[in-house]
Enzyme design. Sequence first.
Site, PDB file in Angstrom:
ATOM      1  N   PHE A 126       0.477   4.196   3.265  1.00 59.01           N
ATOM      2  CA  PHE A 126       0.252   4.861   4.552  1.00 59.01           C
ATOM      3  C   PHE A 126       1.490   5.697   4.922  1.00 59.01           C
ATOM      4  O   PHE A 126       2.616   5.269   4.681  1.00 59.01           O
ATOM      5  CB  PHE A 126      -0.006   3.776   5.602  1.00 59.01           C
ATOM      6  CG  PHE A 126      -0.559   4.277   6.897  1.00 59.01           C
ATOM      7  CD1 PHE A 126      -1.918   4.522   7.046  1.00 59.01           C
ATOM      8  CD2 PHE A 126       0.280   4.495   7.982  1.00 59.01           C
ATOM      9  CE1 PHE A 126      -2.434   4.969   8.254  1.00 59.01           C
ATOM     10  CE2 PHE A 126      -0.229   4.946   9.190  1.00 59.01           C
ATOM     11  CZ  PHE A 126      -1.587   5.188   9.327  1.00 59.01           C
ATOM     12  N   ASP A 200       2.380  -4.946   4.029  1.00 63.49           N
ATOM     13  CA  ASP A 200       1.734  -4.352   5.191  1.00 63.49           C
ATOM     14  C   ASP A 200       0.275  -4.820   5.181  1.00 63.49           C
ATOM     15  O   ASP A 200      -0.479  -4.515   4.249  1.00 63.49           O
ATOM     16  CB  ASP A 200       1.831  -2.823   5.113  1.00 63.49           C
ATOM     17  CG  ASP A 200       1.277  -2.145   6.361  1.00 63.49           C
ATOM     18  OD1 ASP A 200       0.311  -2.693   6.942  1.00 63.49           O
ATOM     19  OD2 ASP A 200       1.774  -1.081   6.735  1.00 63.49           O
ATOM     20  N   LYS A 226      -7.090  -2.900  14.504  1.00 63.17           N
ATOM     21  CA  LYS A 226      -8.109  -2.633  13.492  1.00 63.17           C
ATOM     22  C   LYS A 226      -9.073  -3.831  13.467  1.00 63.17           C
ATOM     23  O   LYS A 226      -9.884  -3.989  14.358  1.00 63.17           O
ATOM     24  CB  LYS A 226      -7.425  -2.324  12.162  1.00 63.17           C
ATOM     25  CG  LYS A 226      -6.670  -0.979  12.254  1.00 63.17           C
ATOM     26  CD  LYS A 226      -5.784  -0.655  11.088  1.00 63.17           C
ATOM     27  CE  LYS A 226      -5.113   0.713  11.309  1.00 63.17           C
ATOM     28  NZ  LYS A 226      -4.048   0.998  10.342  1.00 63.17           N
TER      29      LYS A 226
END
Length: 399
Positions: A126, A200, A226
């Site tokens: 990301f 992560d 999320k």
Amino acid sequence: MTIDLSPEPHDAADTLAPFRDSFVRDDTVTAYLDGNSLGRPLRASVDRVGEFMATQWGGRLIRGWDEGWLDLAQQIGDDLGRVALGAAPGQTTIGDSTTVLLYKLVRAAVDARPGRTEIVIDRDNFPTDRYVLEGIAAERGLTLRWVESGDPTAETLAAVLSPATAVVVLSAVSYRSGFLADVAGLTALTHEAGALILWDLCHSAGVVPTQLDAWNVDLAVGCTYKYLNGGPGSPAFAYVASRNQRMRQPIQGWLGSATPFTMGQGYEPAEGIRGFTSGTPPIIGMLAMRDMIALIETVGIDAVRAKSVALTEYAVALVDDVLPTAVLASPRDPERRGSHVTIDHDGFEAIMPELWRRGIIPDFRRPNGIRLGLSPLSTSFVEVAIGVAAIAELVGEQH
Ligand SMILES: *Cc1c(COP(=O)(O)O)cnc(C)c1O
């Protein structure tokens, strides 16, 4: 194995289907397929936040800090650790954004491996992870070593590990492809090289069973908006294994100090996970995730994962059937896939406005990918069918 392509039998057989009514719904949304960017709110959270404002904030005012607010970040962290992360109490806390926590923990880890000059990250990670590491490398005079070739595996990671590696930063589930990494295996490999690893968990927390303690993970961070349904901008979580809690993080704020209320001279970190916090915790922001953590505990993370696999298997089968010119960018093997499916097609960008206009909401990732984010507790098989059918229709492939 062939999968029945009509959605109704799947929904009828789904023992988790009743929980969909626990979420706030809006009739104009016909297929919400972006739970990996922003989970739906739970009805219970609407009540919880309203009730907090009316009676806690409104009634207790400043006294609330002494009556529990100050401990909330660690309390919710412990709940999250127990329910979804495989983390014993005292190692997880809530606060800051994932971006800021990445900075704090990677800086701490780099300083805990003096003399080592390299940080490893994969090219497809990301953007925030890559950018934060670029900044730390510049700040500390370190070199970034990139896993260049797609999703990180034992082979591609081993190729860049060396005695110079201080820290490895990887995502458990790749935000774009949905690839699910072998967290335990890559952690062991990193440790063999004498380095530390930070995972992560943004795209896996709440949806992929994880055993941070048993897998010997050093550090982890992740989002809560999320699959943990904490709401837009809800604070992130950080996990620091007990053995690593002597590390020093760089944002030395008063609430991470050993004695915040003496207001004394000179920073001394608090012992334990609290030493990894910095400033005043965002209390309202961490309320909604409590309801999702509780719901996951009720259902069990393994049942959540089972439905996630069923949804992504169904989505892949539909795409194979009605979207043959789209390229599946996610792994076919469900064991190596998180809870979203990415498909690539050059026609996708043009159809996004019409999909959204119809209340069909996947997300688009440049240059040409649609991600179908399937949040197991709030998504039906019918929604997946509506979404894939509309995508197929709009790119002109309906048959
Ligand atoms: C969503 C996501 C982030 C977001 O970080 P924020 O600081 O919350 O904006 C970071 N890393 C990964 C892998 C993500 O998927």
